[in-house]
Design a protein around this motif. Structure first.
Motif, PDB file in Angstrom:
ATOM      1  N   ASN A  32       6.289  -0.723  -8.265  1.00 29.79           N
ATOM      2  CA  ASN A  32       6.181  -2.173  -8.471  1.00 29.79           C
ATOM      3  C   ASN A  32       7.452  -2.856  -7.963  1.00 29.79           C
ATOM      4  O   ASN A  32       7.957  -3.810  -8.545  1.00 29.79           O
ATOM      5  N   SER A  33       7.951  -2.323  -6.843  1.00 31.10           N
ATOM      6  CA  SER A  33       9.133  -2.922  -6.227  1.00 31.10           C
ATOM      7  C   SER A  33       8.761  -4.265  -5.591  1.00 31.10           C
ATOM      8  O   SER A  33       7.587  -4.642  -5.512  1.00 31.10           O
ATOM      9  N   GLY A  34       9.784  -4.967  -5.121  1.00 24.50           N
ATOM     10  CA  GLY A  34       9.559  -6.305  -4.574  1.00 24.50           C
ATOM     11  C   GLY A  34       8.583  -6.337  -3.410  1.00 24.50           C
ATOM     12  O   GLY A  34       7.854  -7.324  -3.223  1.00 24.50           O
ATOM     13  N   SER A  35       8.533  -5.260  -2.623  1.00 27.43           N
ATOM     14  CA  SER A  35       7.633  -5.230  -1.465  1.00 27.43           C
ATOM     15  C   SER A  35       6.166  -5.150  -1.860  1.00 27.43           C
ATOM     16  O   SER A  35       5.274  -5.317  -1.019  1.00 27.43           O
ATOM     17  N   ARG A  37       4.855  -7.238  -3.832  1.00 25.89           N
ATOM     18  CA  ARG A  37       4.510  -8.602  -4.275  1.00 25.89           C
ATOM     19  C   ARG A  37       3.254  -9.113  -3.571  1.00 25.89           C
ATOM     20  O   ARG A  37       2.989  -8.784  -2.416  1.00 25.89           O
ATOM     21  N   GLY A  73      10.642   0.136 -10.145  1.00 24.61           N
ATOM     22  CA  GLY A  73      11.054  -1.099  -9.482  1.00 24.61           C
ATOM     23  C   GLY A  73      11.526  -2.118 -10.517  1.00 24.61           C
ATOM     24  O   GLY A  73      11.165  -3.281 -10.371  1.00 24.61           O
ATOM     25  N   LYS A  93       4.091  -6.297 -12.496  1.00 21.47           N
ATOM     26  CA  LYS A  93       4.649  -7.358 -11.654  1.00 21.47           C
ATOM     27  C   LYS A  93       5.623  -6.742 -10.660  1.00 21.47           C
ATOM     28  O   LYS A  93       6.375  -5.832 -11.012  1.00 21.47           O
ATOM     29  N   ALA A  94       5.595  -7.239  -9.442  1.00 21.74           N
ATOM     30  CA  ALA A  94       6.547  -6.764  -8.435  1.00 21.74           C
ATOM     31  C   ALA A  94       7.934  -7.263  -8.802  1.00 21.74           C
ATOM     32  O   ALA A  94       8.109  -8.444  -9.114  1.00 21.74           O
ATOM     33  N   GLU A  95       8.918  -6.327  -8.772  1.00 21.17           N
ATOM     34  CA  GLU A  95      10.251  -6.733  -9.219  1.00 21.17           C
ATOM     35  C   GLU A  95      11.326  -6.464  -8.173  1.00 21.17           C
ATOM     36  O   GLU A  95      11.488  -7.257  -7.255  1.00 21.17           O
ATOM     37  N   SER A  96      11.983  -5.301  -8.231  1.00 23.08           N
ATOM     38  CA  SER A  96      13.209  -5.166  -7.442  1.00 23.08           C
ATOM     39  C   SER A  96      13.143  -4.013  -6.438  1.00 23.08           C
ATOM     40  O   SER A  96      12.309  -4.013  -5.534  1.00 23.08           O
ATOM     41  N   ASP A  97      14.028  -3.018  -6.616  1.00 23.44           N
ATOM     42  CA  ASP A  97      14.143  -1.947  -5.630  1.00 23.44           C
ATOM     43  C   ASP A  97      13.147  -0.819  -5.908  1.00 23.44           C
ATOM     44  O   ASP A  97      12.239  -0.977  -6.731  1.00 23.44           O
TER      45      ASP A  97
END
Length: 223
Positions: A32-35, A37, A73, A93-97
Motif C-alpha cells: 500500500n505504498s504511494g505508487s 494510489r 507502506g 490506503k496508499a501511503e509512503s515507501d
C-alpha cells in the motif's frame, strides 16, 4: 458444549474446541505504498471483498481457512489470523515507501507463531500459503527475506506466491520467490482473488499433506 463452558476456556482452547477442523493459514502481504494510489488500491480493496465473500460462502473452506494481512507502506499488521467466517476486508490506503523485505520477515514471524498455536492444540495443519502483491521495488533490504522464503519452501513450511502489478520489479520478485512471479494483467484484482479463493476451496477439500493441483492463473495473470 454449552456456550457457558466455552466462556471458561482460554481463548485458544475455546477457538479450537468450537472449530476442530484442520487449518490452512493464508498470509496476504499487500503493498500500500504511494505508487498504489488511485485505481490500483481501489481495485485491490474491491478484490479483498470478493475474496471474503467467495471464501465465506463455502462452509468447509470457511471453517478451515484463516487469513492474516500485513500491509507494507509502512509495515502494518492489519489483521492477525482470522477465520474466513469472521474476516472483515480492510480498506487500505496508499501511503509512503515500500518496505517489502521487512513485511516479509514480519509476516513469516506471525505465521510461525500461528502454526505453533495450531500444533500445540492438536489441530491438523495444511501447508500455509503466503501471497505477496506489489507494484514497485523494495525501499529496504530484501535479501534476508529472500533467504527466509527459500528456507521455508525447502522445508515445506509454506508455499510462497508473488504477484507483480504494473511497475513491479519482476526481477527482484524472481529472486525473492522460489516460484516464478505472476504478472497481473491490468488491474484484474477481482479475478486474482477469485482464483485464490477457488484454489483454497480445493485445498480445504483435501487432506493435509495431499498435493492439490492448481488452476492456471490465465485470465488474470501471466508467468
Amino acid at each position: 458444549m454449552p456456550d457457558s463452558d466455552f466462556d471458561q476456556l482460554p481463548f485458544d482452547l475455546a477457538e479450537f474446541a468450537e472449530n476442530p477442523e484442520p487449518r490452512c493459514p493464508v498470509l496476504l502481504l499487500l503493498d500500500n505504498s504511494g505508487s498504489m494510489r488511485g485505481e490500483k488500491i481501489s481495485q485491490l480493496n474491491a478484490g479483498l471483498v470478493e475474496f471474503r465473500d467467495d471464501l465465506a460462502n463455502d462452509p468447509l473452506a470457511a471453517a478451515r481457512c484463516e487469513v492474516a494481512i500485513v500491509s507494507f507502506g509502512p509495515v502494518r499488521e492489519v489483521m492477525d489470523f482470522t477465520s474466513a467466517q469472521h474476516f472483515v476486508p480492510p480498506s487500505l490506503k496508499a501511503e509512503s515507501d515500500t518496505p517489502l523485505g521487512a513485511a516479509v520477515i514480519h509476516g513469516l514471524a506471525m505465521l510461525k507463531r500461528r502454526k505453533e498455536v495450531i500444533r500445540q492444540n492438536g489441530i491438523g495443519l495444511y501447508r500455509p500459503w503466503v501471497f505477496l502483491i506489489t507494484d514497485g521495488g523494495p525501499t529496504d533490504g530484501w535479501k534476508h527475506a529472500a533467504q527466509l522464503v527459500r528456507q521455508g519452501e525447502e522445508s515445506k513450511a509454506f508455499a510462497f506466491f508473488s504477484v507483480g502489478v504494473k511497475g513491479a520489479d519482476m526481477e527482484m520478485l524472481r529472486q525473492l520467490s522460489v516460484r516464478d512471479p505472476i504478472s497481473l494483467s491490468g488491474l484484474k484484482f477481482r479475478e486474482l482473488f477469485l482464483w485464490l479463493s477457488a484454489s483454497l476451496k480445493s485445498v480445504s477439500q483435501s487432506t493435509p499433506g495431499d498435493i492439490v493441483p492448481l488452476k492456471s492463473p490465465a485470465g488474470w495473470g501471466e508467468v
